[in-house]
Design a protein around this motif. Sequence first.
Motif, PDB file in Angstrom:
ATOM      1  N   ASN A 295      -0.562 -18.174  14.072  1.00  0.00           N
ATOM      2  CA  ASN A 295      -1.399 -17.253  14.846  1.00  0.00           C
ATOM      3  C   ASN A 295      -1.292 -15.817  14.339  1.00  0.00           C
ATOM      4  OD1 ASN A 295      -2.301 -19.312  16.530  1.00  0.00           O
ATOM      5  ND2 ASN A 295      -0.690 -18.977  18.039  1.00  0.00           N
ATOM      6  N   LYS A 296      -1.279 -15.666  13.011  1.00  0.00           N
ATOM      7  CA  LYS A 296      -1.215 -14.364  12.347  1.00  0.00           C
ATOM      8  C   LYS A 296       0.117 -13.648  12.558  1.00  0.00           C
ATOM      9  CE  LYS A 296      -6.216 -13.565  12.459  1.00  0.00           C
ATOM     10  NZ  LYS A 296      -7.305 -12.621  12.825  1.00  0.00           N
ATOM     11  N   SER A 297       1.098 -14.348  13.116  1.00  0.00           N
ATOM     12  CA  SER A 297       2.433 -13.787  13.287  1.00  0.00           C
ATOM     13  C   SER A 297       3.410 -14.523  12.380  1.00  0.00           C
ATOM     14  CB  SER A 297       2.905 -13.906  14.740  1.00  0.00           C
ATOM     15  OG  SER A 297       2.080 -13.152  15.604  1.00  0.00           O
ATOM     16  N   ILE A 298       4.421 -13.817  11.904  1.00  0.00           N
ATOM     17  CA  ILE A 298       5.446 -14.425  11.059  1.00  0.00           C
ATOM     18  C   ILE A 298       6.425 -15.197  11.928  1.00  0.00           C
ATOM     19  CG2 ILE A 298       7.411 -13.922   9.558  1.00  0.00           C
ATOM     20  CD1 ILE A 298       5.832 -11.663   8.390  1.00  0.00           C
ATOM     21  N   VAL A 299       6.722 -16.418  11.526  1.00  0.00           N
ATOM     22  CA  VAL A 299       7.681 -17.246  12.244  1.00  0.00           C
ATOM     23  C   VAL A 299       8.726 -17.767  11.263  1.00  0.00           C
ATOM     24  CG1 VAL A 299       6.096 -17.949  14.077  1.00  0.00           C
ATOM     25  CG2 VAL A 299       6.221 -19.307  11.980  1.00  0.00           C
TER      26      VAL A 299
ATOM     27  N   VAL B 293      11.645  -4.264  14.278  1.00  0.00           N
ATOM     28  CA  VAL B 293      11.464  -5.715  14.302  1.00  0.00           C
ATOM     29  C   VAL B 293      12.512  -6.381  15.171  1.00  0.00           C
ATOM     30  CG1 VAL B 293      11.488  -7.815  12.895  1.00  0.00           C
ATOM     31  CG2 VAL B 293      10.404  -5.733  12.022  1.00  0.00           C
ATOM     32  N   SER B 294      12.075  -7.360  15.959  1.00  0.00           N
ATOM     33  CA  SER B 294      12.983  -8.202  16.735  1.00  0.00           C
ATOM     34  C   SER B 294      12.473  -9.631  16.675  1.00  0.00           C
ATOM     35  CB  SER B 294      13.077  -7.724  18.185  1.00  0.00           C
ATOM     36  OG  SER B 294      11.802  -7.796  18.818  1.00  0.00           O
ATOM     37  N   TRP B 295      13.325 -10.579  17.085  1.00  0.00           N
ATOM     38  CA  TRP B 295      12.968 -11.992  17.055  1.00  0.00           C
ATOM     39  C   TRP B 295      13.032 -12.569  18.467  1.00  0.00           C
ATOM     40  CZ3 TRP B 295      11.084 -13.903  12.629  1.00  0.00           C
ATOM     41  CH2 TRP B 295      11.433 -13.283  11.437  1.00  0.00           C
ATOM     42  N   SER B 296      12.066 -13.412  18.794  1.00  0.00           N
ATOM     43  CA  SER B 296      12.088 -14.139  20.068  1.00  0.00           C
ATOM     44  C   SER B 296      11.897 -15.618  19.768  1.00  0.00           C
ATOM     45  CB  SER B 296      10.994 -13.639  21.014  1.00  0.00           C
ATOM     46  OG  SER B 296       9.702 -13.869  20.470  1.00  0.00           O
ATOM     47  N   LYS B 297      12.686 -16.457  20.447  1.00  0.00           N
ATOM     48  CA  LYS B 297      12.584 -17.895  20.209  1.00  0.00           C
ATOM     49  C   LYS B 297      11.291 -18.405  20.833  1.00  0.00           C
ATOM     50  CE  LYS B 297      16.276 -20.407  20.229  1.00  0.00           C
ATOM     51  NZ  LYS B 297      17.432 -21.253  20.618  1.00  0.00           N
ATOM     52  N   LEU B 298      10.430 -18.939  19.978  1.00  0.00           N
ATOM     53  CA  LEU B 298       9.118 -19.411  20.419  1.00  0.00           C
ATOM     54  C   LEU B 298       9.155 -20.851  20.887  1.00  0.00           C
ATOM     55  CD1 LEU B 298       6.068 -18.578  20.516  1.00  0.00           C
ATOM     56  CD2 LEU B 298       5.861 -19.579  18.232  1.00  0.00           C
ATOM     57  N   LEU B 299       9.969 -21.663  20.208  1.00  0.00           N
ATOM     58  CA  LEU B 299       9.936 -23.096  20.474  1.00  0.00           C
ATOM     59  C   LEU B 299      11.179 -23.748  19.901  1.00  0.00           C
ATOM     60  CD1 LEU B 299       8.056 -25.494  21.434  1.00  0.00           C
ATOM     61  CD2 LEU B 299       7.233 -25.601  19.072  1.00  0.00           C
ATOM     62  N   THR B 300      11.656 -24.791  20.569  1.00  0.00           N
ATOM     63  CA  THR B 300      12.728 -25.631  20.055  1.00  0.00           C
ATOM     64  C   THR B 300      12.240 -27.074  20.037  1.00  0.00           C
ATOM     65  OG1 THR B 300      14.517 -24.186  20.818  1.00  0.00           O
ATOM     66  CG2 THR B 300      15.073 -26.481  20.401  1.00  0.00           C
TER      67      THR B 300
ATOM     68  N   LYS C  68       7.118  -6.733  16.534  1.00  0.00           N
ATOM     69  CA  LYS C  68       7.313  -5.332  16.179  1.00  0.00           C
ATOM     70  C   LYS C  68       6.862  -4.446  17.335  1.00  0.00           C
ATOM     71  CE  LYS C  68       6.621  -5.894  11.182  1.00  0.00           C
ATOM     72  NZ  LYS C  68       5.843  -5.433   9.992  1.00  0.00           N
ATOM     73  N   ASP C  69       7.689  -3.440  17.649  1.00  0.00           N
ATOM     74  CA  ASP C  69       7.298  -2.517  18.707  1.00  0.00           C
ATOM     75  C   ASP C  69       6.414  -1.410  18.129  1.00  0.00           C
ATOM     76  OD1 ASP C  69       8.940  -0.718  17.393  1.00  0.00           O
ATOM     77  OD2 ASP C  69      10.580  -0.886  18.852  1.00  0.00           O
ATOM     78  N   GLU C  70       6.059  -0.439  18.943  1.00  0.00           N
ATOM     79  CA  GLU C  70       5.148   0.616  18.507  1.00  0.00           C
ATOM     80  C   GLU C  70       5.721   1.485  17.400  1.00  0.00           C
ATOM     81  OE1 GLU C  70       4.486   3.517  21.598  1.00  0.00           O
ATOM     82  OE2 GLU C  70       6.369   2.973  22.588  1.00  0.00           O
ATOM     83  N   PHE C  71       7.046   1.459  17.233  1.00  0.00           N
ATOM     84  CA  PHE C  71       7.690   2.237  16.178  1.00  0.00           C
ATOM     85  C   PHE C  71       7.978   1.400  14.928  1.00  0.00           C
ATOM     86  CE2 PHE C  71       9.009   4.008  20.301  1.00  0.00           C
ATOM     87  CZ  PHE C  71       8.445   5.281  20.193  1.00  0.00           C
TER      88      PHE C  71
ATOM     89  N   SER D 298       0.820  -1.214   0.000  1.00  0.00           N
ATOM     90  CA  SER D 298       0.000   0.000   0.000  1.00  0.00           C
ATOM     91  C   SER D 298       0.851   1.261   0.000  1.00  0.00           C
ATOM     92  CB  SER D 298      -0.955   0.008   1.193  1.00  0.00           C
ATOM     93  OG  SER D 298      -0.234  -0.033   2.416  1.00  0.00           O
ATOM     94  N   GLU D 299       1.939   1.272   0.783  1.00  0.00           N
ATOM     95  CA  GLU D 299       2.804   2.444   0.869  1.00  0.00           C
ATOM     96  C   GLU D 299       3.910   2.441  -0.182  1.00  0.00           C
ATOM     97  OE1 GLU D 299       2.156   4.895   2.844  1.00  0.00           O
ATOM     98  OE2 GLU D 299       0.490   3.900   3.879  1.00  0.00           O
ATOM     99  N   GLU D 300       4.115   1.271  -0.816  1.00  0.00           N
ATOM    100  CA  GLU D 300       5.174   1.102  -1.821  1.00  0.00           C
ATOM    101  C   GLU D 300       6.540   1.479  -1.251  1.00  0.00           C
ATOM    102  OE1 GLU D 300       4.203   3.029  -5.468  1.00  0.00           O
ATOM    103  OE2 GLU D 300       2.325   1.934  -5.752  1.00  0.00           O
ATOM    104  N   ILE D 301       6.834   0.888  -0.103  1.00  0.00           N
ATOM    105  CA  ILE D 301       8.091   1.162   0.598  1.00  0.00           C
ATOM    106  C   ILE D 301       8.838  -0.140   0.827  1.00  0.00           C
ATOM    107  CG2 ILE D 301       9.134   2.020   2.742  1.00  0.00           C
ATOM    108  CD1 ILE D 301       6.802   3.924   3.011  1.00  0.00           C
ATOM    109  N   PHE D 302      10.149  -0.153   0.508  1.00  0.00           N
ATOM    110  CA  PHE D 302      11.005  -1.295   0.767  1.00  0.00           C
ATOM    111  C   PHE D 302      11.563  -1.211   2.188  1.00  0.00           C
ATOM    112  CE2 PHE D 302      11.100  -1.246  -3.859  1.00  0.00           C
ATOM    113  CZ  PHE D 302      11.046  -2.592  -4.174  1.00  0.00           C
ATOM    114  N   GLY D 303      11.865  -2.376   2.754  1.00  0.00           N
ATOM    115  CA  GLY D 303      12.485  -2.436   4.066  1.00  0.00           C
ATOM    116  C   GLY D 303      13.422  -3.621   4.155  1.00  0.00           C
ATOM    117  N   LYS D 304      14.147  -3.687   5.254  1.00  0.00           N
ATOM    118  CA  LYS D 304      15.098  -4.781   5.479  1.00  0.00           C
ATOM    119  C   LYS D 304      14.971  -5.241   6.925  1.00  0.00           C
ATOM    120  CE  LYS D 304      19.235  -4.266   3.845  1.00  0.00           C
ATOM    121  NZ  LYS D 304      20.653  -3.838   3.689  1.00  0.00           N
ATOM    122  N   VAL D 305      14.907  -6.550   7.116  1.00  0.00           N
ATOM    123  CA  VAL D 305      14.781  -7.138   8.451  1.00  0.00           C
ATOM    124  C   VAL D 305      15.947  -8.087   8.675  1.00  0.00           C
ATOM    125  CG1 VAL D 305      13.371  -8.592   9.960  1.00  0.00           C
ATOM    126  CG2 VAL D 305      12.260  -6.953   8.414  1.00  0.00           C
TER     127      VAL D 305
END
Length: 348
Positions: A218-222, A262-269, A256-259, A192-199
């Motif tokens: 659960n609607k989150s990227i893993v 992006v960060s990653w948290s280990k959900l499961l091993t 993702k925080d309010e700004f 929609s915004e036509e903006i590139f990003g990098k994670v």
Amino acid sequence: MVVSDVVIQILSKLPPQSLLRFKSVCKSWYHLINHPKFVTKHLLDSFPHKHVLIKRALTNHSGKQELVFSILKFSLNGSVSIMDINLTFQEIDPLLELCGHSHGLVCLSDCDDAFLVNPMTRQFHKLPPSILIFRGCHHDDPDYYAAAAVTIGFGASCKSTFDMYHEGIFYWWGEGEPRISETDHIITFDMSEEIFGKVSLPESFDNKKHKIVLRVLNKSIVLFVYPYKSNETNIGTYETIIGTDETNIDIWEMEKDEFGVVSWSKLLTIDPPFGVEHPLLFVSCEELLMESSEGHVIMYNTATQLFKKLPIEGDVTYAKPHRFEAHDLFIESLLLVEERRDMINYDF
């Protein structure tokens, strides 16, 4: 004979394989089921019912490889029904990659050839060759041009299990530039915004030791991060990857925080039993489909930590690391791949 509205409502709720048989009941049903308005209504009524589609290749009794689609339907009580569709298309190589699907139509390609297939109606159509042109080097002739397709889809990704569209943003693999000490990463594009990003990727990810798969839970990227099991060639860097003794499969969740940072948290091993190697996708909050080295699809429950072998087998002679390709949100439909005379229709 005019078909009543009640009959139309009932028929539009039935699966395609039943409707294809019912076309022989009478002329009025035949014309109704073939009518574009009914096909559209059936598609709209099918949207709430999304399934898992698994593409694989099998060797039949005559020694030839067949293209097989398995459609997995999961009920509320946790049971799963599996419908196998064997397609003996001589024109389509069963080892073509499943590049994506939409409205019940599947795209298969090896970048040289591309086909649209409707597994339910057993129809396919070969797409015309790419018109993309790049400047090549041929005997030092600067005016030499050639046509080539190096990928199918959005993003030019060399990792077929990594590109994904989710909530208005497209994600795909980005290779780092060694000359500037850039590491591998994820490239994003906001539609929609036509903006590139990098994670950035999780710090524990090592491109020399791990494979990686991008999915949704659960609607989150893993991210599935799991080890190489044997010597292989990395398509992106054309170098040999050495196997590792690691067995754990780490699942990381994107936050993702309010700004928007992006960060990653280990959900499961997951420490899978011997022979269970590749994760495919989550089919529920607690159930994960995986692939075994013996050519089976395994369902793992993250709560009970139990593994269950499903009656889905792939060709163990298939040299590709992933002999199964799994996609979710598949819809059964009656859509035609193309309304042309050269479209081939395989009857049941």
